[in-house]
Design a protein around this motif. Structure first.
Motif, PDB file in Angstrom:
ATOM      1  N   LYS A   1       2.734 -15.973   5.120  1.00 35.07           N
ATOM      2  CA  LYS A   1       1.975 -15.015   4.548  1.00 35.07           C
ATOM      3  C   LYS A   1       1.070 -15.367   3.304  1.00 35.07           C
ATOM      4  N   ARG A   5      -3.372 -15.555   3.768  1.00 38.16           N
ATOM      5  CA  ARG A   5      -4.021 -14.328   3.220  1.00 38.16           C
ATOM      6  C   ARG A   5      -5.207 -15.024   2.610  1.00 38.16           C
ATOM      7  N   LYS A  29      -6.141  -7.813  -2.529  1.00 32.99           N
ATOM      8  CA  LYS A  29      -5.652  -7.010  -1.610  1.00 32.99           C
ATOM      9  C   LYS A  29      -5.489  -7.563  -0.248  1.00 32.99           C
ATOM     10  N   SER A  30      -4.472  -7.410   0.302  1.00 34.25           N
ATOM     11  CA  SER A  30      -4.146  -7.834   1.744  1.00 34.25           C
ATOM     12  C   SER A  30      -4.832  -7.035   2.535  1.00 34.25           C
ATOM     13  N   VAL A  31      -5.183  -8.020   3.736  1.00 31.88           N
ATOM     14  CA  VAL A  31      -6.046  -7.569   4.771  1.00 31.88           C
ATOM     15  C   VAL A  31      -5.064  -6.668   5.793  1.00 31.88           C
ATOM     16  N   SER A  32      -5.436  -5.607   6.238  1.00 30.00           N
ATOM     17  CA  SER A  32      -4.522  -4.921   7.389  1.00 30.00           C
ATOM     18  C   SER A  32      -5.184  -5.154   8.547  1.00 30.00           C
ATOM     19  N   MET A  33      -4.584  -4.725   9.493  1.00 29.05           N
ATOM     20  CA  MET A  33      -5.039  -4.844  11.050  1.00 29.05           C
ATOM     21  C   MET A  33      -6.089  -3.779  11.156  1.00 29.05           C
ATOM     22  N   GLU A  34      -5.901  -2.557  10.370  1.00 30.29           N
ATOM     23  CA  GLU A  34      -6.922  -1.565  10.509  1.00 30.29           C
ATOM     24  C   GLU A  34      -8.278  -2.070   9.852  1.00 30.29           C
ATOM     25  N   LEU A  35      -8.259  -2.849   8.689  1.00 28.32           N
ATOM     26  CA  LEU A  35      -9.551  -3.224   8.072  1.00 28.32           C
ATOM     27  C   LEU A  35     -10.097  -4.423   9.077  1.00 28.32           C
TER      28      LEU A  35
END
Length: 120
Positions: free
Chosen positions: A15, A19, A59-65
């Motif tokens: 992780k 990231r 900020k983390s990158v989400s699957m949605e993003l």
């Protein structure tokens, strides 16, 4: 070194490594397609501050993003992830070339002759 081993055992090592790669990839992709953060935020329907935070690695990158980038910029999610891996292995010079390349191509397109006879 023991800190890396401990992170690996806890599952946080990957992780921490991945990231920044994906965050850089999203920033370079935005620059490559020639969009400002504001233009991109309007296209993918998230705030400009969120894009800024993602690109800075805050900020983390989400699957949605990733799905929003993928569908709105016409690039498969797998290509985004592969691109992130590639830029991590590349130098700063390589990343700079990615940003400059579309501008050079646009310039060459403007300078290209419109007729074959003009080229001789």
């Amino acid at each position: 070194m023991s800190g890396d081993l401990e992170k690996c055992q806890k599952g946080s090592f990957m992780k921490d490594i991945r990231r920044p790669m994906i965050n850089d990839a999203l920033r370079l992709l935005r620059l490559y397609v020639g969009l400002s953060q504001k233009q991109l935020s309007e296209r993918i329907e998230i705030s400009q501050s969120m894009i800024s935070d993602v690109e800075k690695g805050n900020k983390s990158v989400s699957m949605e993003l990733l799905e929003k980038y993928s569908s709105n910029l016409n690039i498969r999610m797998s290509e985004l992830l592969f691109f992130a891996e590639e830029i991590n292995d590349g130098s700063f010079l390589t990343r700079g070339k990615l940003i400059v390349a579309p501008r050079v191509i646009a310039l060459l397109d403007r300078l290209a002759p419109t007729e074959i006879s003009d080229a001789t």
